[in-house]
Design a protein around this motif. Structure first.
Motif, short mmCIF file in Angstrom:
data_model
loop_
_atom_site.label_atom_id
_atom_site.label_comp_id
_atom_site.label_asym_id
_atom_site.label_seq_id
_atom_site.Cartn_x
_atom_site.Cartn_y
_atom_site.Cartn_z
N LEU A 90 0.84 -1.19 0.00
CA LEU A 90 0.00 0.00 0.00
C LEU A 90 0.87 1.24 0.00
N VAL A 91 0.27 2.35 -0.38
CA VAL A 91 0.89 3.66 -0.21
C VAL A 91 0.10 4.41 0.86
N GLY A 92 0.81 5.19 1.64
CA GLY A 92 0.18 5.97 2.69
C GLY A 92 0.44 7.44 2.49
N VAL A 93 -0.57 8.27 2.74
CA VAL A 93 -0.47 9.72 2.56
C VAL A 93 -0.78 10.40 3.88
N ALA A 94 0.06 11.35 4.24
CA ALA A 94 -0.16 12.20 5.41
C ALA A 94 -0.10 13.64 4.93
N VAL A 95 -1.13 14.42 5.25
CA VAL A 95 -1.27 15.78 4.73
C VAL A 95 -1.39 16.76 5.89
N ALA A 96 -0.62 17.85 5.81
CA ALA A 96 -0.74 18.98 6.73
C ALA A 96 -1.17 20.21 5.92
N GLN A 97 -1.14 21.37 6.53
CA GLN A 97 -1.64 22.56 5.85
C GLN A 97 -0.74 22.97 4.68
N TYR A 98 0.57 22.93 4.89
CA TYR A 98 1.49 23.39 3.86
C TYR A 98 2.44 22.31 3.38
N ALA A 100 2.87 17.73 2.58
CA ALA A 100 2.26 16.40 2.50
C ALA A 100 3.36 15.39 2.17
N ALA A 101 3.16 14.16 2.58
CA ALA A 101 4.13 13.10 2.34
C ALA A 101 3.40 11.84 1.92
N VAL A 102 4.07 11.05 1.10
CA VAL A 102 3.54 9.77 0.65
C VAL A 102 4.66 8.75 0.71
N VAL A 103 4.38 7.57 1.24
CA VAL A 103 5.35 6.49 1.32
C VAL A 103 4.75 5.23 0.71
N GLU A 104 5.61 4.37 0.26
CA GLU A 104 5.20 3.07 -0.30
C GLU A 104 5.89 1.96 0.47
N ILE A 105 5.09 1.04 0.98
CA ILE A 105 5.60 -0.13 1.70
C ILE A 105 5.04 -1.37 1.03
N ASN A 106 5.93 -2.29 0.66
CA ASN A 106 5.53 -3.48 -0.10
C ASN A 106 5.48 -4.71 0.78
N SER A 124 1.90 5.16 10.06
CA SER A 124 2.91 5.73 10.96
C SER A 124 4.15 6.18 10.20
N VAL A 125 4.59 5.42 9.21
CA VAL A 125 5.76 5.81 8.42
C VAL A 125 5.44 7.04 7.57
N ALA A 126 4.22 7.13 7.05
CA ALA A 126 3.83 8.32 6.30
C ALA A 126 3.82 9.55 7.20
N GLN A 127 3.34 9.41 8.42
CA GLN A 127 3.35 10.52 9.38
C GLN A 127 4.78 10.89 9.75
N THR A 128 5.65 9.91 9.85
CA THR A 128 7.06 10.17 10.13
C THR A 128 7.71 10.96 9.00
N ALA A 129 7.42 10.57 7.75
CA ALA A 129 7.97 11.30 6.61
C ALA A 129 7.45 12.73 6.55
N LEU A 130 6.22 12.94 6.99
CA LEU A 130 5.65 14.29 6.98
C LEU A 130 6.29 15.17 8.04
N GLN A 131 6.47 14.64 9.24
CA GLN A 131 6.97 15.45 10.35
C GLN A 131 8.48 15.62 10.35
N SER A 132 9.19 14.82 9.58
CA SER A 132 10.65 14.92 9.56
C SER A 132 11.09 16.11 8.70
N ASP A 133 12.28 16.58 9.00
CA ASP A 133 12.87 17.68 8.23
C ASP A 133 13.93 17.16 7.27
N LEU A 134 13.75 15.95 6.80
CA LEU A 134 14.73 15.35 5.90
C LEU A 134 14.73 16.07 4.56
N PRO A 135 15.89 16.30 3.98
CA PRO A 135 15.94 16.96 2.67
C PRO A 135 15.38 16.07 1.57
N VAL A 136 14.87 16.68 0.53
CA VAL A 136 14.32 15.95 -0.63
C VAL A 136 15.13 16.30 -1.86
#
Length: 323
Positions: A90-98, A100-106, A124-136
């Protein structure tokens, strides 16, 4: 004497009976407590019930020690299954106001994708990707997979450990494949999930960032903008674009593109010529039929739905049967 002996025997039997009853109740209580421990540890770990019982027996019915043993066994089992093909998930989406993040787990099978533990993992991993400040990455907005795997999830464990723990519980290979994050400081984010089995989950997903020219939007304007963004995201899922812009297309993908484009153009031109030729033949046939009808009206088609097309100058053909 006999009466006294009988009284002593009855008292002894009563004592034995009471001890037996007490022992039975104690066994029932112990069994009920054991079943409660098995049930709680089964829900917490997700491991098979036989493994849960064995872990509790080895840990002398200490649930914390048994959970740690099950976790170690699950991580070991997950590492052994890492070479298996994992094409579902599945893919998971987490959205905030400004943002959003999407992750894929197989996973290996779609059956595991219906498991609530697996779905909670994706969320939970989608929420982690959203809240992290990791560079893209510039252009693709992809998050570094190693950095995302090392991030702590809401449960406290890292994303890689959380994936391995669920993999050990469901006894399948589960892989964190990729993650993306989109930010829009002056605008809003819209998302679309295709074939969504639950909120925030789906088989395909798209994120669209919209930037506004004004500093703030009214509620009606925000709802309209989000609807437009959702439609654009839906269109992106339907068209399945591989790249966001020409700048993000790698050189190896461009090597075969000129021949592909020219072949497609030649096919399209040939198809258009065929369509025009068919249309030209139809027009010629109609003209010839009209000419024949003007010379000899009896050769025209009978009165019907095609009269206005084939015999425009003869609104109705009068026949012997009509007279």
């Amino acid at each position: 004497m006999l009466r006294r002996l009988s009284t002593l025997l009855s008292r002894q039997c009563s004592l034995i009976r009471s001890e037996t009853i007490d022992s039975t109740f104690r066994n029932y209580a112990a069994a009920a407590g054991s079943m409660a421990l098995v049930k709680d540890l089964r829900e917490k770990s997700g491991a098979p019930i036989s493994d849960v019982k064995s872990a509790l027996v080895e840990a002398n019915w200490d649930p914390d020690s048994a959970y740690q043993n099950l976790r170690k066994k699950g991580l070991a089992a997950a590492s052994k299954k890492a070479s298996r093909l994992a094409a579902e998930g599945l893919v998971g989406v987490a959205v905030a106001q400004y943002s959003a993040a999407v992750v894929e787990i197989n996973s290996e099978t779609d059956f595991v994708a219906k498991n609530e533990r697996f779905r909670d993992l994706v969320r939970s991993v989608a929420q982690t990707a959203l809240q992290s400040d990791l560079p893209v990455k510039t252009g693709s907005n992809e998050i570094s997979l190693d950095a995302l795997a090392a991030q702590a999830t809401p449960s406290g464990a890292s994303a890689s450990d959380a994936v391995a723990e669920v993999a050990g519980g469901v006894r399948e290979n589960i892989q964190l494949r990729r993650g993306f994050r989109v930010d829009s400081e002056a605008g809003l984010i819209s998302s679309y999930l295709h074939t969504s089995p639950a909120p925030g989950l789906g088989r395909m997903a798209a994120l669209v960032a919209l930037e506004t020219s004004t500093a703030s939007l009214t509620e009606d304007q925000q709802s309209e903008a989000k609807e437009v963004g959702q439609k654009v995201a839906m269109h992106a899922v339907a068209m399945k674009p591989r790249y966001l812009s020409p700048d993000t297309v790698p050189a190896e993908a461009l090597e075969g593109s000129p021949s592909t484009i020219s072949s497609h153009a030649m096919y399209q031109a040939h198809h258009e010529l065929e369509s025009e030729f068919v249309l030209f033949v139809i027009v010629i046939v109609i003209v010839i039929v009209n000419i024949i009808a003007n010379i000899s009206p009896s050769t025209c088609l009978p009165v019907g739905i095609y009269d206005s097309i084939m015999c425009p100058r003869l609104p109705r053909l009068v026949t012997v049967s009509d007279q």
